[in-house]
Design an enzyme around this catalytic site. Sequence first.
Site, PDB file in Angstrom:
ATOM      1  CG  ASP A  15      49.498 -77.550  -4.395  1.00 16.30           C
ATOM      2  OD1 ASP A  15      49.806 -77.463  -2.921  1.00 16.30           O
ATOM      3  OD2 ASP A  15      50.270 -77.632  -5.043  1.00 16.30           O
ATOM      4  CG  MET A  28      47.640 -68.652  -8.146  1.00 15.78           C
ATOM      5  SD  MET A  28      45.962 -69.211  -7.636  1.00 15.78           S
ATOM      6  CE  MET A  28      45.104 -69.144  -9.269  1.00 15.78           C
ATOM      7  CG  HIS A 174      56.838 -77.356  -4.029  1.00 12.06           C
ATOM      8  ND1 HIS A 174      56.476 -76.868  -2.894  1.00 12.06           N
ATOM      9  CD2 HIS A 174      58.276 -78.186  -3.228  1.00 12.06           C
ATOM     10  CE1 HIS A 174      56.440 -78.136  -1.552  1.00 12.06           C
ATOM     11  NE2 HIS A 174      57.951 -77.622  -1.839  1.00 12.06           N
ATOM     12  CG  ASP A 179      52.571 -80.698  -4.712  1.00 15.27           C
ATOM     13  OD1 ASP A 179      53.048 -81.542  -5.220  1.00 15.27           O
ATOM     14  OD2 ASP A 179      53.256 -80.159  -4.660  1.00 15.27           O
TER      15      ASP A 179
END
Length: 201
Positions: A15, A28, A174, A179
């Site tokens: 994730d 990212m 999140h 996750d």
Amino acid sequence: MASRRIKPSLYISVDIEADGPIPGPYSMLSLGAAVAGTQDAGGFTAADPEKQTFYRELRPVSEDFVPEALAVSGLDRERLSAEGAEPAVALAEFSDWVQEVSAGAQPVMCGYPASYDWTFLYWYLIRFTGRSPFGHSGCMDMKTLFATKAGLPLRAVVKGTMPRELLSRRRHTHHAQDDAVEQAELFANLMRWPGPGPARD
């Protein structure tokens, strides 16, 4: 004809949290991963998703971001600009971790949905390390896996349509590490799920 020995697959739930829709113009910001299980000729064996994990927060690679995307993760770009790992270092560490946990097997990234996370992960791997431990196509999408087993159109699939027993009891926070672990449990449940039973009156 003798059959060629096929290596087992080692599934790694990944994730990522990002501050925009695509890598390059956007960044990212965090990467989480958890080993979900192994599949060989004998079938699928689930792993404890908390046993083998990876997590890094990364320095942004551009000044641009989408406020709504950034808000989802709750991460602070200013803090990450000062304290986040250099992408080249973090992705090299991730590649080393993947190779370590997948010794004797072929690593496969799995995600929900895989398309977004894979796009960022693969771009970062190639951009900052020059290679991907998953190859160019070693990913599996959990939405597609469920749709195929359930006999549903892909675009009809959301977690709310899945049988409750398939879903992890963990919250979707999140936070990339949380996750990844949650989705590793979902993946293991999907791999063991035979599909819906016969319709009842």
